[in-house]
Write an enzyme that holds these catalytic residues in place. Sequence first.
Site, short mmCIF file in Angstrom:
data_model
loop_
_atom_site.label_atom_id
_atom_site.label_comp_id
_atom_site.label_asym_id
_atom_site.label_seq_id
_atom_site.Cartn_x
_atom_site.Cartn_y
_atom_site.Cartn_z
N ALA A 118 0.79 -1.23 0.00
CA ALA A 118 0.00 0.00 0.00
C ALA A 118 0.83 1.29 0.00
O ALA A 118 0.64 2.13 -0.89
CB ALA A 118 -0.98 -0.02 1.18
N ARG A 149 -5.15 -1.09 -9.26
CA ARG A 149 -5.51 -1.98 -8.13
C ARG A 149 -6.53 -1.24 -7.29
O ARG A 149 -6.19 -0.26 -6.62
CB ARG A 149 -4.29 -2.38 -7.30
CG ARG A 149 -3.26 -3.19 -8.08
CD ARG A 149 -2.38 -4.00 -7.17
NE ARG A 149 -3.10 -5.12 -6.57
CZ ARG A 149 -2.60 -5.88 -5.59
NH1 ARG A 149 -1.41 -5.62 -5.10
NH2 ARG A 149 -3.30 -6.88 -5.11
N GLN A 187 3.93 -14.05 -0.60
CA GLN A 187 4.66 -12.83 -0.26
C GLN A 187 5.40 -12.96 1.07
O GLN A 187 6.45 -12.35 1.27
CB GLN A 187 3.70 -11.63 -0.19
CG GLN A 187 3.13 -11.22 -1.54
CD GLN A 187 1.74 -11.80 -1.77
OE1 GLN A 187 1.43 -12.88 -1.28
NE2 GLN A 187 0.92 -11.10 -2.52
N ASP A 209 -4.40 -2.30 3.44
CA ASP A 209 -4.51 -1.66 2.13
C ASP A 209 -5.59 -0.58 2.11
O ASP A 209 -5.54 0.33 1.30
CB ASP A 209 -4.80 -2.71 1.06
CG ASP A 209 -3.56 -3.53 0.75
OD1 ASP A 209 -2.88 -3.21 -0.23
OD2 ASP A 209 -3.26 -4.48 1.50
N ASN A 215 -7.00 -6.11 4.20
CA ASN A 215 -5.59 -6.48 4.08
C ASN A 215 -5.50 -7.78 3.29
O ASN A 215 -6.52 -8.38 2.94
CB ASN A 215 -4.95 -6.62 5.47
CG ASN A 215 -3.43 -6.72 5.39
OD1 ASN A 215 -2.77 -5.85 4.81
ND2 ASN A 215 -2.87 -7.77 5.96
N LYS A 216 -4.29 -8.22 3.04
CA LYS A 216 -4.07 -9.43 2.25
C LYS A 216 -4.94 -10.57 2.77
O LYS A 216 -5.06 -10.78 3.97
CB LYS A 216 -2.59 -9.82 2.31
CG LYS A 216 -2.23 -11.08 1.55
CD LYS A 216 -2.61 -11.00 0.08
CE LYS A 216 -1.95 -9.84 -0.63
NZ LYS A 216 -2.35 -9.75 -2.06
#
Length: 380
Positions: free
Chosen positions: A66, A98, A212, A253, A263-264
Site C-alpha cells: 500500500a 488496483r 509474499q 490496504d 488487508n491481504k
Amino acid sequence: MTDQYAQTREDNRSAGTPAVRWEEPPEGPVLVFLDQTRLPAEEVELVCTDASALVEAIRSLAVRGAPLLGIAGAYGVALAAARGFDVDEAARSLVGARPTAVNLSVGVRRAQSAYQAALARTGDARQAASAALAAARQMHQEDARASARMAGHGLALLDELQPGGGHRILTHCNTGALMSGGEGTAFAVALAAHRAGRLRRLWVDETRPLFQGARLTAYEAARTGMPYTLLTDNAAGSLFAAGEVDAVLIGADRIAADGSVANKVGSYPLAVLARYHHVPFIVVAPVTTVDPDTPNGAAIEIEQRPGYEVTEVVAPQVPVTGAGGGVPVAPLGTQAYNPAFDVTPPELVTAIVTEEGTVSPVTAGALADLCARSRQAVAE
C-alpha cells in the site's frame, strides 16, 4: 510509447536494492523498481518509462504494498508529465490498476493536483512537471518518516502489552521496506523490537497463493538478522493453541471510516484466531490508508485476482507449463476463488498504529479524530 525492461544490479546486493527510485539518464527520466516477482532468487530491477508500463508492473505485483503503491502512483504522474504524456489519462489508468489499495489513488491525486495547480499558475508544462515530481519526492520522504514513527509507536504498544520484551510476533504478507519508502509498517515494528533486543521470534505466514511472506518477508528478515520461522498459513492455529504467539501484526490496504481493515487475504482468519486465544491483533498503517469516504467494510471493493494464481504455483527459476506461467497443482479446468484481500471488522482489531499515534479501541470517532489531527499537523 511504452518501454519496459529489466537489468540485474549486482552492485546493489550488499547494500540492498531500493524498492523504488527516480533516475534521469540522457534519454529521459525513468522510474526504477525492484521486481518483487523475482525475489528471493535474484534482485532484478524493472525500469518504466511511462504510466502504462507502471500500470502493468503494479497489476503483475512487481510493484506492490500500500504505501509503495502511493509513492509509485505519484511518481507515475510525474513521469507522464516529464515525458509529455497526457497527465489526466495517466492518472486514470494508475488509479484503476488496483482498486482496493487507497494509497495508490492518494498518491496519484496528490501529484496530479500539484501538476494542475502549477500549470494553472504558470502556464508552463515543464514547471508543472517539476511540481508533480516534487510532490512525489515529498510523499516518498514523508512515508520514510512515517515508517520510523510507526515503528516507535508500535514497539511502545508491544512493550505495554507485554512488559519485559521477548515478543513472539506473527505477521502475514509483506510489510517491510519492499512496500514502503522507509522500513515498512508492521515489519518495521518487529524490526524495532529486534534492534532493541526484545524480539524473541517473528512467525512468518507463507501467504498463499503468491507467497509474499515466504518470498519477501523471509527475505527481509534474513537480511536483517531477525530470528524468524516460516509457516504455512493453515499452521497458524496450532501456534496459537500452543501459546507461541504474543501478538499479531499486519499492515492494511484500506481502513474504512468505521475501522474495518482490508488487508491481504488470510488476515481475517488470524483476527478470529487471535480473539479466541486472547492475543492482541494490531494493524500498522499510515494515516493515508484511512479512507473517510469508505463508510464500512462492506463498501470496500475487493480485488479479484486470476484463478491460475491458485491452480498453479509460480516460483522464480522453475520451469513452467501452466497457462498462467506456473506449475499446475490442480486438474485442468478447475475453477478457483481468489480474492486478493479480506476485511477484518473493527471489533476484532485491538489497535491501529499510525505515525500520528495509536487508536484503541478502534471506533469511527477515534479514527476521525486521528485524521483531523493529521490534517492539522500537515497544515501547520
